[in-house]
Design a protein around this motif. Structure first.
Motif, PDB file in Angstrom:
ATOM      1  N   UNK A   1      42.421 -11.103  92.910  1.00 22.30           N
ATOM      2  CA  UNK A   1      41.777 -12.247  92.239  1.00 22.30           C
ATOM      3  C   UNK A   1      40.750 -12.946  93.125  1.00 22.30           C
ATOM      4  N   UNK A   2      41.103 -13.106  94.391  1.00 23.62           N
ATOM      5  CA  UNK A   2      40.162 -13.758  95.312  1.00 23.62           C
ATOM      6  C   UNK A   2      38.898 -12.918  95.439  1.00 23.62           C
ATOM      7  N   UNK A   3      39.115 -11.622  95.617  1.00 24.88           N
ATOM      8  CA  UNK A   3      38.010 -10.693  95.764  1.00 24.88           C
ATOM      9  C   UNK A   3      37.167 -10.699  94.487  1.00 24.88           C
ATOM     10  N   UNK A   4      37.873 -10.690  93.359  1.00 25.31           N
ATOM     11  CA  UNK A   4      37.260 -10.676  92.025  1.00 25.31           C
ATOM     12  C   UNK A   4      36.230 -11.803  91.915  1.00 25.31           C
ATOM     13  N   UNK A   5      36.612 -13.005  92.321  1.00 27.84           N
ATOM     14  CA  UNK A   5      35.698 -14.150  92.189  1.00 27.84           C
ATOM     15  C   UNK A   5      34.684 -14.212  93.336  1.00 27.84           C
ATOM     16  N   UNK A   6      35.170 -14.146  94.557  1.00 29.86           N
ATOM     17  CA  UNK A   6      34.299 -14.401  95.710  1.00 29.86           C
ATOM     18  C   UNK A   6      33.189 -13.339  95.809  1.00 29.86           C
ATOM     19  N   UNK A   7      33.524 -12.087  95.520  1.00 20.67           N
ATOM     20  CA  UNK A   7      32.506 -11.023  95.558  1.00 20.67           C
ATOM     21  C   UNK A   7      31.376 -11.314  94.581  1.00 20.67           C
ATOM     22  N   UNK A   8      31.744 -11.714  93.376  1.00 21.48           N
ATOM     23  CA  UNK A   8      30.722 -11.979  92.357  1.00 21.48           C
ATOM     24  C   UNK A   8      29.862 -13.180  92.760  1.00 21.48           C
ATOM     25  N   UNK A   9      30.518 -14.225  93.241  1.00 17.11           N
ATOM     26  CA  UNK A   9      29.773 -15.431  93.625  1.00 17.11           C
ATOM     27  C   UNK A   9      28.828 -15.113  94.787  1.00 17.11           C
ATOM     28  N   UNK A  10      29.349 -14.445  95.804  1.00 14.66           N
ATOM     29  CA  UNK A  10      28.557 -14.245  97.023  1.00 14.66           C
ATOM     30  C   UNK A  10      27.470 -13.181  96.853  1.00 14.66           C
ATOM     31  N   UNK A  11      27.706 -12.227  95.952  1.00 15.20           N
ATOM     32  CA  UNK A  11      26.699 -11.167  95.783  1.00 15.20           C
ATOM     33  C   UNK A  11      25.770 -11.418  94.601  1.00 15.20           C
ATOM     34  N   UNK A  12      26.326 -11.683  93.436  1.00 19.89           N
ATOM     35  CA  UNK A  12      25.475 -11.773  92.243  1.00 19.89           C
ATOM     36  C   UNK A  12      24.993 -13.193  91.958  1.00 19.89           C
ATOM     37  N   UNK A  13      25.910 -14.170  92.036  1.00 20.48           N
ATOM     38  CA  UNK A  13      25.476 -15.545  91.751  1.00 20.48           C
ATOM     39  C   UNK A  13      24.524 -16.046  92.837  1.00 20.48           C
ATOM     40  N   UNK A  14      24.708 -15.552  94.031  1.00 20.60           N
ATOM     41  CA  UNK A  14      23.831 -15.960  95.144  1.00 20.60           C
ATOM     42  C   UNK A  14      22.359 -15.615  94.865  1.00 20.60           C
ATOM     43  N   UNK A  15      22.142 -14.578  94.023  1.00 18.80           N
ATOM     44  CA  UNK A  15      20.767 -14.186  93.687  1.00 18.80           C
ATOM     45  C   UNK A  15      20.057 -15.281  92.886  1.00 18.80           C
TER      46      UNK A  15
END
Ligand SMILES: [Fe+2]
Length: 144
Positions: free
Chosen positions: A119-133
């Motif tokens: 779950x942590x990976x699920x959210x943090x990966x998306x935020x740090x990689x895709x939302x960061x764009x």
């Protein structure tokens, strides 16, 4: 171990950042309730709230992306759909574990580490990689 929102996770949009902070809080809540598997209604409520809020958050984020003219909206939407499918898969997995008498409370506690890591990976990966764009987008002036 709970996770904490860090300034490095800021996208630069107040509403999106507030949503991300709340999603982190919900993931921490799921972690907490999984420690007490005998309290199944609490686990189900926490998962339901995470599912509901994540779906609402993705919609809000997509509306903001449209308003700001984000060109990779379609790709981002696909990712959100995939994330919701993954979340549904996790919820089903937890429910199957709760339904399996062979697993029991200790078995679920043992598995909870892995579930929370996901779950942590699920959210943090998306935020740090895709939302960061999105960061450069919000630095520009809004075009109407
Ligand atoms: Fe997103």
């Amino acid at each position: 171990m709970p996770i904490f929102w860090r300034p490095q996770m800021s996208i630069g949009h107040e509403e999106i950042d507030a949503d991300h902070r709340y999603l982190i809080l919900l993931i921490n809540t799921v972690e907490l309730v999984l420690r007490f598997p005998e309290n199944r209604p609490h686990i189900e409520m926490a998962l339901e709230e995470l599912r509901r809020y994540a779906a609402g958050h993705f919609e809000r984020e997509e509306r903001i992306q449209i308003a700001w003219g984000y060109i990779h909206l379609d790709q981002h939407k696909q990712e959100h759909r995939q994330l919701l499918r993954e979340l549904d898969g996790l919820v089903e997995r937890i429910q199957a574990l709760l339904d399996d008498p062979a697993v029991g409370a200790d078995g679920l506690r043992d598995k909870s580490q892995e579930l929370i890591h996901f779950l942590r990976h699920w959210l943090v990966e998306h935020v740090m990689k895709s939302d960061m764009l999105l960061v450069p987008l919000f630095k520009k002036s809004r075009v109407f």
